[in-house]
Design an enzyme around this catalytic site. Sequence first.
Site, PDB file in Angstrom:
ATOM      1  N   HIS A   1      -7.582  -5.765  -0.293  1.00  0.00           N
ATOM      2  CA  HIS A   1      -6.351  -4.989  -0.121  1.00  0.00           C
ATOM      3  C   HIS A   1      -5.609  -5.500   1.117  1.00  0.00           C
ATOM      4  O   HIS A   1      -6.029  -5.251   2.248  1.00  0.00           O
ATOM      5  CB  HIS A   1      -6.777  -3.525   0.083  1.00  0.00           C
ATOM      6  CG  HIS A   1      -5.663  -2.551   0.216  1.00  0.00           C
ATOM      7  ND1 HIS A   1      -4.886  -2.158  -0.843  1.00  0.00           N
ATOM      8  CD2 HIS A   1      -5.196  -1.873   1.288  1.00  0.00           C
ATOM      9  CE1 HIS A   1      -4.006  -1.271  -0.430  1.00  0.00           C
ATOM     10  NE2 HIS A   1      -4.156  -1.088   0.870  1.00  0.00           N
TER      11      HIS A   1
ATOM     12  N   LYS B   1       4.202   2.060  -2.421  1.00  0.00           N
ATOM     13  CA  LYS B   1       4.653   3.260  -3.144  1.00  0.00           C
ATOM     14  C   LYS B   1       6.104   3.529  -2.709  1.00  0.00           C
ATOM     15  O   LYS B   1       6.983   3.853  -3.515  1.00  0.00           O
ATOM     16  CB  LYS B   1       3.786   4.476  -2.781  1.00  0.00           C
ATOM     17  CG  LYS B   1       2.263   4.263  -2.886  1.00  0.00           C
ATOM     18  CD  LYS B   1       1.484   5.520  -2.483  1.00  0.00           C
ATOM     19  CE  LYS B   1       0.073   5.294  -1.940  1.00  0.00           C
ATOM     20  NZ  LYS B   1      -0.907   4.627  -2.722  1.00  0.00           N
TER      21      LYS B   1
ATOM     22  N   TRP C   1      -9.846   0.398  -5.585  1.00  0.00           N
ATOM     23  CA  TRP C   1      -9.310   1.706  -5.172  1.00  0.00           C
ATOM     24  C   TRP C   1      -7.877   1.884  -5.679  1.00  0.00           C
ATOM     25  O   TRP C   1      -7.452   2.979  -6.039  1.00  0.00           O
ATOM     26  CB  TRP C   1      -9.380   1.783  -3.643  1.00  0.00           C
ATOM     27  CG  TRP C   1      -8.922   3.053  -2.998  1.00  0.00           C
ATOM     28  CD1 TRP C   1      -7.857   3.196  -2.153  1.00  0.00           C
ATOM     29  CD2 TRP C   1      -9.517   4.356  -3.086  1.00  0.00           C
ATOM     30  NE1 TRP C   1      -7.746   4.502  -1.723  1.00  0.00           N
ATOM     31  CE2 TRP C   1      -8.760   5.234  -2.275  1.00  0.00           C
ATOM     32  CE3 TRP C   1     -10.626   4.861  -3.781  1.00  0.00           C
ATOM     33  CZ2 TRP C   1      -9.069   6.587  -2.145  1.00  0.00           C
ATOM     34  CZ3 TRP C   1     -10.922   6.220  -3.645  1.00  0.00           C
ATOM     35  CH2 TRP C   1     -10.149   7.060  -2.833  1.00  0.00           C
TER      36      TRP C   1
ATOM     37  N   SER D   1       0.821  -1.214   0.000  1.00  0.00           N
ATOM     38  CA  SER D   1       0.000   0.000   0.000  1.00  0.00           C
ATOM     39  C   SER D   1       0.858   1.268   0.000  1.00  0.00           C
ATOM     40  O   SER D   1       1.718   1.410  -0.863  1.00  0.00           O
ATOM     41  CB  SER D   1      -0.940  -0.066   1.205  1.00  0.00           C
ATOM     42  OG  SER D   1      -2.075   0.676   0.952  1.00  0.00           O
TER      43      SER D   1
END
Length: 431
Positions: A409, A272, A359, A268
Amino acid sequence: MKNMKLTMWCSVAFILLASRTTGQDVKTNYDESQVPTYSLPELLITNAGTTVVNRRQWERKRRLEVLDLFAAHMFGRVPNHVDNELRFEVLERGLTLQGSARRLQVRLFFAPGRNAPALDLLIYAPVGANRRNPCPMFLGLNFMGNHTVTTDPMVDVTKSWVRNRTEIGYQNNQASAAARGVSAERWPIQLLIESGFGIATAYYGDIDPDFDDGFMNGVHALYPKGDDSNGQHWGSIATWSWGLSRILDYLQTIDAVNPKQIGVIGHSRLGKTSLWAGATDPRFAVVISNDSGCGGAALSRRQLGETVQRINTSFPHWFCDKFQDYNANENALPVDQHMLIALIAPRPVYIASASEDLWADPTGEFLSGRLAQPVYDLYGLAGLDMEVKPEPNESVGDHVAYHLREGKHNLLEYDWRQYIKFAQRHYALKK
Ligand code: GTR
């Protein structure tokens, strides 16, 4: 900048959105047919308009330009007077997991003095029958403190600022021993040790607490934002990534660890972070992005799921101030996320999505891996050799790999099993 039409994706039927998104009240788009047509910035054309045709030109020119564009427009720049020479102090060591692993807890100080801000690193390395000497290792930051990744009672409970979560006893921004092991599902330490891998982790809040504090705490506090930053002062993701590099400095000094086989992993927002760490630090041998989404592997221009405006509104501190210029204005960005993946070449990169995690835009995550291929081609390396993303629970690709895990997720054992196989393959290790 010359733009290339993405004709190969026409079959997916992109439709031009009549109006551009303008505000927070704009509904999130989850509909593939509503993805706007877009043109991506050219990966292999330099700022001066020259086409890059070999790896030398990529490495000497275009790669540096692309790195600089990401720093200037998105993640921010590490201040040039940052002290990269961290001091360290071993806090504790011991045998664990029925004698199959060694545990090491080490403090890395960001500045001189015993009370300086510091990061606590937790390491498990295989010994005995599972041991490869030196061993390959995964490094990833965790969300809630080292004591949450395992039920091992010897692991110190973090004393850093934490977000309040009454359900695990986090109050007044202080962690609690009641949270031991609450994230263990995301950290299959036993599996890693049995597979011959070491694992190193640290609490991301040790590097920079995850809230918009105006550069008042963590490493940021040591290097205040000057008036001359041009909106390019480092955001939290850049700071967490820098922290990963400092941990790597330390790991490379440990005899039991193979300095050439340290992979960086993150889920998540920390996915990044692992991508930016992998892009900025070529010593990371393998780079893994788990469900990293917007600002990670997902193409910004698709505006599916989380958008630049949404992320900059909810988490303005993750990026540099300049990134705000691209709110509802993605097409003006001089980069898109396929270029972030390309910065990792020729090293292997694994991008993973989850089927219910719209998302994070799984298709956009897949496409950025696919569209990084021209740079892998310069090295003669295969990547994601397919036009559309695979069915759930199928791992595909070579130097760029991808899977869409069935479900939500999260970072789960299924994901880790793929990463272990991926690293074994690229390090040419016997299983
Ligand atoms: C979400 C955010 C995502 C992702 C996620 C996480 O709220 O919108 O970009 O980073 O948090 O890190 O858990």
